[in-house]
Design a protein around this motif. Structure first.
Motif, mmCIF file in Angstrom:
data_model
loop_
_atom_site.group_PDB
_atom_site.id
_atom_site.type_symbol
_atom_site.label_atom_id
_atom_site.label_comp_id
_atom_site.label_asym_id
_atom_site.label_seq_id
_atom_site.Cartn_x
_atom_site.Cartn_y
_atom_site.Cartn_z
ATOM 1 N N UNK A 19 0.832 -1.212 0.000
ATOM 2 C CA UNK A 19 0.000 0.000 0.000
ATOM 3 C C UNK A 19 0.864 1.258 0.000
ATOM 4 N N UNK A 20 1.973 1.233 0.723
ATOM 5 C CA UNK A 20 2.855 2.394 0.736
ATOM 6 C C UNK A 20 3.528 2.604 -0.616
ATOM 7 N N UNK A 21 3.903 1.534 -1.281
ATOM 8 C CA UNK A 21 4.486 1.659 -2.623
ATOM 9 C C UNK A 21 3.458 2.224 -3.589
ATOM 10 N N UNK A 22 2.222 1.756 -3.493
ATOM 11 C CA UNK A 22 1.155 2.282 -4.346
ATOM 12 C C UNK A 22 0.895 3.756 -4.049
ATOM 13 N N UNK A 23 0.887 4.131 -2.779
ATOM 14 C CA UNK A 23 0.672 5.531 -2.407
ATOM 15 C C UNK A 23 1.822 6.398 -2.895
ATOM 16 N N UNK A 24 3.026 5.877 -2.806
ATOM 17 C CA UNK A 24 4.186 6.622 -3.277
ATOM 18 C C UNK A 24 4.119 6.832 -4.789
ATOM 19 N N UNK A 25 3.664 5.827 -5.508
ATOM 20 C CA UNK A 25 3.548 5.942 -6.964
ATOM 21 C C UNK A 25 2.425 6.911 -7.361
ATOM 22 N N UNK A 26 1.340 6.911 -6.594
ATOM 23 C CA UNK A 26 0.203 7.783 -6.933
ATOM 24 C C UNK A 26 0.440 9.234 -6.531
ATOM 25 N N UNK A 27 0.963 9.442 -5.334
ATOM 26 C CA UNK A 27 1.153 10.808 -4.839
ATOM 27 C C UNK A 27 2.344 10.842 -3.880
ATOM 28 N N UNK A 28 3.474 11.204 -4.415
ATOM 29 C CA UNK A 28 4.685 11.251 -3.601
ATOM 30 C C UNK A 28 4.558 12.276 -2.485
ATOM 31 N N UNK A 29 3.921 13.397 -2.770
ATOM 32 C CA UNK A 29 3.767 14.439 -1.758
ATOM 33 C C UNK A 29 2.950 13.937 -0.568
ATOM 34 N N UNK A 30 1.827 13.260 -0.843
ATOM 35 C CA UNK A 30 1.024 12.715 0.248
ATOM 36 C C UNK A 30 1.799 11.646 1.002
ATOM 37 N N UNK A 31 2.504 10.796 0.268
ATOM 38 C CA UNK A 31 3.262 9.724 0.905
ATOM 39 C C UNK A 31 4.332 10.279 1.834
ATOM 40 N N UNK A 32 4.981 11.354 1.458
ATOM 41 C CA UNK A 32 6.006 11.947 2.307
ATOM 42 C C UNK A 32 5.399 12.509 3.586
ATOM 43 N N UNK A 33 4.180 12.998 3.502
ATOM 44 C CA UNK A 33 3.530 13.578 4.680
ATOM 45 C C UNK A 33 2.929 12.510 5.601
ATOM 46 N N UNK A 34 2.292 11.515 5.040
ATOM 47 C CA UNK A 34 1.563 10.531 5.849
ATOM 48 C C UNK A 34 2.210 9.157 5.868
ATOM 49 N N UNK A 35 3.305 8.977 5.149
ATOM 50 C CA UNK A 35 3.922 7.662 5.041
ATOM 51 C C UNK A 35 4.348 7.055 6.372
#
Length: 169
Positions: A71-87
């Motif tokens: 799920x984190x890899x998918x989130x990183x691929x979809x929205x790096x900015x969101x992933x950096x904030x909520x990862x």
């Protein structure tokens, strides 16, 4: 364990405070939470009765870590900015899956599970909207993590005062 799976013994306090500074972040993390909890529950349902207790714990850890990493890899691929904030908070979902498994959450009735997930989502989204409104109206402390703790404490105190039976006759 007198009351399994309550928000009081939940490890989701850190994401509740840290990821609720914006309602979009809170919504995305909540969707990730629901998807991962559901996938974990379906996966462990197949394994639970076939494994002894010690192997069940290891299998649960592996399943939760794998699902969360995907799920984190998918989130990183979809929205790096969101992933950096909520990862960092998304990683706690794996641990929460194991805790919920241990407390019997996945063996409880569907209605109880939906109620707990809905309550967590309402609290997460409500707190994020309130923090954004207060932060945009000039109370910048509300947008910071300490302000989130203070606001959550005030909401809990208000809830307890409101739900307490009236003792005066």
């Amino acid at each position: 364990m007198n009351k399994p799976s309550t928000l009081q013994n939940s490890l989701m306090l850190a994401p509740l405070i840290g990821a609720t500074d914006a309602w979009t972040t809170a919504l995305e993390l909540y969707v990730m939470f629901v998807v991962l909890i559901s996938a974990y529950g379906m996966g462990m349902q197949r394994l639970r009765d076939r494994l002894p207790a010690p192997a069940r714990l290891i299998a649960g850890l592996m399943l939760a870590a794998t699902l969360t990493a995907c799920a984190e890899i998918a989130a990183q691929a979809c929205s790096l900015q969101w992933h950096q904030h909520a990862g960092v908070y998304a990683g706690l979902i794996a641990l929460q899956c194991v805790v919920l498994e241990h407390t019997g959450f996945f063996r409880s009735p569907w209605r109880d599970r939906l109620r707990l997930c809905g309550l967590f989502g309402a609290l997460m989204l409500g707190l994020s909207v309130l923090r954004e409104l207060l932060g945009n109206s000039g109370l910048h402390l509300a947008a910071l993590v300490p302000g989130g703790f203070i606001l959550l404490g005030l909401l809990i105190a208000a809830w307890q005062a409101w739900s307490r039976p009236n003792s005066s006759h």
